[in-house]
Design a protein around this motif. Structure first.
Motif, PDB file in Angstrom:
ATOM      1  N   TYR A   1      29.564  32.418  36.982  1.00 23.44           N
ATOM      2  CA  TYR A   1      30.293  33.598  37.451  1.00 23.44           C
ATOM      3  C   TYR A   1      29.377  34.595  38.139  1.00 23.44           C
ATOM      4  CZ  TYR A   1      34.534  32.117  35.154  1.00 23.44           C
ATOM      5  OH  TYR A   1      35.656  31.413  34.818  1.00 23.44           O
ATOM      6  N   SER A   2      29.948  35.271  39.135  1.00 26.68           N
ATOM      7  CA  SER A   2      29.309  36.455  39.692  1.00 26.68           C
ATOM      8  C   SER A   2      30.245  37.642  39.434  1.00 26.68           C
ATOM      9  CB  SER A   2      29.031  36.285  41.182  1.00 26.68           C
ATOM     10  OG  SER A   2      30.198  35.961  41.874  1.00 26.68           O
ATOM     11  N   GLY A   3      29.743  38.847  39.717  1.00 26.04           N
ATOM     12  CA  GLY A   3      30.460  40.071  39.321  1.00 26.04           C
ATOM     13  C   GLY A   3      29.764  40.575  38.072  1.00 26.04           C
ATOM     14  N   ASP A   4      28.655  41.303  38.261  1.00 28.98           N
ATOM     15  CA  ASP A   4      27.741  41.586  37.151  1.00 28.98           C
ATOM     16  C   ASP A   4      28.424  42.240  35.952  1.00 28.98           C
ATOM     17  OD1 ASP A   4      25.685  40.472  38.555  1.00 28.98           O
ATOM     18  OD2 ASP A   4      24.564  42.331  38.878  1.00 28.98           O
ATOM     19  N   TRP A   5      29.420  43.084  36.216  1.00 24.04           N
ATOM     20  CA  TRP A   5      30.042  43.815  35.108  1.00 24.04           C
ATOM     21  C   TRP A   5      30.896  42.903  34.219  1.00 24.04           C
ATOM     22  CZ3 TRP A   5      30.428  44.820  40.270  1.00 24.04           C
ATOM     23  CH2 TRP A   5      31.588  44.379  40.910  1.00 24.04           C
ATOM     24  N   GLY A   6      31.137  41.679  34.649  1.00 23.31           N
ATOM     25  CA  GLY A   6      31.854  40.732  33.796  1.00 23.31           C
ATOM     26  C   GLY A   6      30.937  39.689  33.188  1.00 23.31           C
ATOM     27  N   ALA A   7      29.623  39.818  33.407  1.00 21.64           N
ATOM     28  CA  ALA A   7      28.693  38.761  33.000  1.00 21.64           C
ATOM     29  C   ALA A   7      28.664  38.559  31.489  1.00 21.64           C
ATOM     30  CB  ALA A   7      27.292  39.069  33.519  1.00 21.64           C
ATOM     31  N   ALA A   8      28.643  39.654  30.722  1.00 23.41           N
ATOM     32  CA  ALA A   8      28.573  39.509  29.266  1.00 23.41           C
ATOM     33  C   ALA A   8      29.765  38.705  28.764  1.00 23.41           C
ATOM     34  CB  ALA A   8      28.522  40.893  28.605  1.00 23.41           C
ATOM     35  N   ASP A   9      30.961  39.060  29.232  1.00 22.74           N
ATOM     36  CA  ASP A   9      32.166  38.331  28.824  1.00 22.74           C
ATOM     37  C   ASP A   9      32.099  36.871  29.260  1.00 22.74           C
ATOM     38  OD1 ASP A   9      33.455  40.417  27.512  1.00 22.74           O
ATOM     39  OD2 ASP A   9      34.368  41.170  29.352  1.00 22.74           O
ATOM     40  N   ALA A  10      31.643  36.643  30.484  1.00 26.66           N
ATOM     41  CA  ALA A  10      31.597  35.280  31.018  1.00 26.66           C
ATOM     42  C   ALA A  10      30.617  34.421  30.215  1.00 26.66           C
ATOM     43  CB  ALA A  10      31.202  35.300  32.499  1.00 26.66           C
ATOM     44  N   LEU A  11      29.461  34.976  29.918  1.00 23.71           N
ATOM     45  CA  LEU A  11      28.441  34.223  29.176  1.00 23.71           C
ATOM     46  C   LEU A  11      28.901  33.973  27.735  1.00 23.71           C
ATOM     47  CD1 LEU A  11      25.330  36.153  30.541  1.00 23.71           C
ATOM     48  CD2 LEU A  11      25.774  33.695  30.894  1.00 23.71           C
ATOM     49  N   LEU A  12      29.478  34.997  27.125  1.00 22.91           N
ATOM     50  CA  LEU A  12      29.950  34.830  25.748  1.00 22.91           C
ATOM     51  C   LEU A  12      31.093  33.818  25.679  1.00 22.91           C
ATOM     52  CD1 LEU A  12      29.735  38.560  24.582  1.00 22.91           C
ATOM     53  CD2 LEU A  12      28.417  36.625  23.632  1.00 22.91           C
ATOM     54  N   ALA A  13      31.829  33.670  26.774  1.00 26.93           N
ATOM     55  CA  ALA A  13      32.915  32.680  26.817  1.00 26.93           C
ATOM     56  C   ALA A  13      32.384  31.271  27.068  1.00 26.93           C
ATOM     57  CB  ALA A  13      33.930  33.056  27.890  1.00 26.93           C
ATOM     58  N   GLY A  14      31.070  31.171  27.323  1.00 29.27           N
ATOM     59  CA  GLY A  14      30.483  29.834  27.444  1.00 29.27           C
ATOM     60  C   GLY A  14      30.355  29.304  28.856  1.00 29.27           C
ATOM     61  N   CYS A  15      30.314  30.168  29.867  1.00 30.13           N
ATOM     62  CA  CYS A  15      30.110  29.677  31.224  1.00 30.13           C
ATOM     63  C   CYS A  15      28.681  29.148  31.365  1.00 30.13           C
ATOM     64  CB  CYS A  15      30.382  30.777  32.240  1.00 30.13           C
ATOM     65  SG  CYS A  15      29.079  32.022  32.353  1.00 30.13           S
ATOM     66  N   ASP A  16      28.452  28.381  32.424  1.00 26.36           N
ATOM     67  CA  ASP A  16      27.141  27.741  32.582  1.00 26.36           C
ATOM     68  C   ASP A  16      26.088  28.651  33.202  1.00 26.36           C
ATOM     69  OD1 ASP A  16      27.747  24.960  31.703  1.00 26.36           O
ATOM     70  OD2 ASP A  16      29.224  25.099  33.321  1.00 26.36           O
ATOM     71  N   ALA A  17      26.519  29.613  34.033  1.00 27.23           N
ATOM     72  CA  ALA A  17      25.516  30.415  34.739  1.00 27.23           C
ATOM     73  C   ALA A  17      26.038  31.807  35.058  1.00 27.23           C
ATOM     74  CB  ALA A  17      25.108  29.734  36.048  1.00 27.23           C
ATOM     75  N   TRP A  18      25.109  32.744  35.076  1.00 24.98           N
ATOM     76  CA  TRP A  18      25.391  34.091  35.601  1.00 24.98           C
ATOM     77  C   TRP A  18      24.660  34.200  36.935  1.00 24.98           C
ATOM     78  CZ3 TRP A  18      23.005  39.250  33.355  1.00 24.98           C
ATOM     79  CH2 TRP A  18      23.429  40.343  34.148  1.00 24.98           C
ATOM     80  N   TYR A  19      25.427  34.260  38.009  1.00 25.61           N
ATOM     81  CA  TYR A  19      24.869  34.488  39.343  1.00 25.61           C
ATOM     82  C   TYR A  19      24.781  35.995  39.501  1.00 25.61           C
ATOM     83  CZ  TYR A  19      25.808  29.553  39.915  1.00 25.61           C
ATOM     84  OH  TYR A  19      25.800  28.192  39.745  1.00 25.61           O
ATOM     85  N   SER A  20      23.592  36.527  39.272  1.00 31.08           N
ATOM     86  CA  SER A  20      23.450  37.964  39.042  1.00 31.08           C
ATOM     87  C   SER A  20      22.812  38.696  40.213  1.00 31.08           C
ATOM     88  CB  SER A  20      22.591  38.172  37.792  1.00 31.08           C
ATOM     89  OG  SER A  20      22.262  39.544  37.657  1.00 31.08           O
ATOM     90  N   VAL A  21      23.487  39.732  40.650  1.00 29.63           N
ATOM     91  CA  VAL A  21      22.919  40.612  41.671  1.00 29.63           C
ATOM     92  C   VAL A  21      21.791  41.444  41.060  1.00 29.63           C
ATOM     93  CG1 VAL A  21      23.402  42.580  43.185  1.00 29.63           C
ATOM     94  CG2 VAL A  21      25.049  40.698  43.021  1.00 29.63           C
ATOM     95  N   VAL A  22      22.093  42.120  39.960  1.00 27.92           N
ATOM     96  CA  VAL A  22      21.113  43.052  39.399  1.00 27.92           C
ATOM     97  C   VAL A  22      19.807  42.344  39.020  1.00 27.92           C
ATOM     98  CG1 VAL A  22      21.737  42.946  36.944  1.00 27.92           C
ATOM     99  CG2 VAL A  22      20.958  45.107  37.952  1.00 27.92           C
ATOM    100  N   ALA A  23      19.890  41.072  38.643  1.00 23.96           N
ATOM    101  CA  ALA A  23      18.685  40.332  38.246  1.00 23.96           C
ATOM    102  C   ALA A  23      17.701  40.182  39.397  1.00 23.96           C
ATOM    103  CB  ALA A  23      19.070  38.953  37.703  1.00 23.96           C
ATOM    104  N   GLY A  24      18.165  40.382  40.613  1.00 20.88           N
ATOM    105  CA  GLY A  24      17.253  40.321  41.741  1.00 20.88           C
ATOM    106  C   GLY A  24      16.192  41.411  41.673  1.00 20.88           C
ATOM    107  N   LEU A  25      16.540  42.538  41.061  1.00 17.51           N
ATOM    108  CA  LEU A  25      15.583  43.646  40.961  1.00 17.51           C
ATOM    109  C   LEU A  25      15.227  43.984  39.513  1.00 17.51           C
ATOM    110  CD1 LEU A  25      16.983  45.916  43.812  1.00 17.51           C
ATOM    111  CD2 LEU A  25      14.878  44.558  43.849  1.00 17.51           C
TER     112      LEU A  25
END
Lengths: 296, 296
Positions: free
Chosen positions: B191-215
């Motif tokens: 998933y992308s959309g940083d503000w949903g990453a915690a929910d997506a990861l806790l739901a068991g998705c495979d990856a967080w495609y993260s904008v904020v992680a770039g910096l």
């Protein structure tokens, strides 16, 4: 006749699968439009695949157009690009090649803000030093102009016209009254969306930015002149003859259908740029039938 | 660790106003991501301004990236373009430069049909000869993938993953179950959309495609690892610290905000490509305050 009034005929830009423009085929199509007596040519609009062609190929297309029809009919050139500096360079290219006017849609990838669109279009209008028509086409740019933004842009030097999409509520007269009250005298307001052209012209808009006129210029001109001379019944009759074609435009997108029309009429054999796929072969019969209704 | 799992950190691509990439500044940003231990780098994604850069500049960026971090961390390269042949050429460029994977959004001007998107992505996957992630990002491409189309694409050789937008109804578990039932084992759903990453990861998705992680790679990685190890309270606490930044992302678009973060942190002074405007100066204080909440 002012630049952004009457019938503006938008041509396809025949090109090979690698995006190399067939300037001979393009010149043939533009020569037909000039011979039919349309009021202007829209070169490298959405129908002309500008978004899919390199700067070099766009320059080749403009140079071929001016060589073929320059001086016989005004040529309005689409100079949209995702980058402001690239759109400015395209505008300068078009002016140097002898174009008469510019057309600019706020192409976007990252959705743009109002201020970004204002600055983008203003910067291109300044660089182009030619009359510029704002290309308001939410279906390709996904940007919706507010009246406030159009009013602000209409006050910028060189910005002389807007090409509007069909109003959702069909109220052309109300929209024209509203926009004219917000824009300077002489600012031209025209419409695209061929199936709404009869209504738009009868409501008194300044121009029909016509896709179909790129390949059927005489027939589109007959409709334009009937509406402009308030011959409502004739305008309605001609619009009615286009109905099967409008149905195809709505079902498949006019961009795809235009290549099929060019093929059926034997004008050129080009295909749209991939990823855009040609019309399925089984639909060619419907195109032929629609053309039979128009070309009587 | 598979290519399309864990934290994928998307970098901005520092460039001058004419679109010339500052490869030294880019290398510094990528070195930070590798040093933080992120699982992959997303180079030339939407955040990396791929849509605004020429093929030549994109190639320079990939070569600089591989020289700087190649072998230390997998690099996934965005190869989107409006033309299929151009996207194929970009995919070949990326492979030759040593990229580990590809990311492809169905960029469009003329709205695309399902069949066009299928053929476009399949053609690029074939040309690229690298694992490819489908970039499902309706906010920039305005194309909405159906489950049917994703299932069809997931069966194509080289197509290995999808980067999904946040589900409108917030039901990550339901969407993951649905998509996994339609795609092969090992097909990665992130998933992308940083503000949903915690929910997506806790739901068991495979990856967080993260904008904020770039910096902010370390901080994003802490959130990722907390969620991956089912430390829900820690994941929620970290997500909470990001909330003021998520608000800025939503208000101004993460693309604009990232340049301001890079500036505030003293990492580079680049501006987004025009027509995109930098964040208004008055908002810099909000960016600083948001960063203070995260960098404690």
């Amino acid at each position: 006749m002012k630049l952004f009034t009457g019938l503006s005929a938008f041509s396809i830009t025949p090109a090979d699968p690698s995006g190399h423009v067939d300037t001979a085929a393009l010149a043939r199509l533009l020569g037909r439009i000039a011979a039919a007596g349309a009021d202007s040519i829209g070169l490298l609009g959405s129908t002309g695949a500008y978004a899919f062609l390199s700067r070099h190929e766009r320059q080749r297309a403009v140079e071929a157009a001016m060589e073929c029809v320059g001086g016989r009919i005004p040529v309005i050139v689409g100079v949209g690009a995702l980058r402001t500096d690239e759109a400015q360079a395209l505008a300068r290219d078009a002016r140097k090649a002898g174009a008469n006017g510019l057309l600019l849609a706020p192409m976007s990838y990252t959705p743009l803000t109002e201020e970004e669109v204002f600055q983008h279009i203003s910067a291109v209008a300044q660089a182009g030093e030619l009359p510029l028509c704002i290309y308001n086409n939410p279906s390709t740019t996904r940007f919706t102009f507010t009246d406030d933004l159009l009013a602000r842009l209409a006050a910028v030097p060189n910005i002389a016209a807007v090409k509007m999409p069909l109003p959702a509520d069909g109220d052309f007269e109300g929209e024209l009254r509203r926009l004219r009250s917000r824009t300077p005298d002489g600012f031209a307001i025209g419409y695209s969306g061929d199936w709404g052209a009869a209504d738009a012209l009868l409501a008194g808009c300044d121009a029909w930015y016509s896709v179909v006129a790129g390949l059927l210029p005489s027939e589109a001109l007959a409709l334009t002149r009937a509406a402009n001379t308030r011959n409502t019944s004739e305008a309605r009759r001609l619009d009615e003859s286009f109905q099967p074609l409008w149905s195809l435009f709505k079902a498949f997108g006019s961009f795809r259908v235009m290549y099929a029309i060019a093929d059926v009429l034997g004008l050129c054999e080009a295909a749209p740029p991939r990823p855009i796929l040609p019309l399925p072969h089984r639909e060619r019969t419907r195109v032929k039938d629609a053309l039979d209704r128009i070309l009587v």
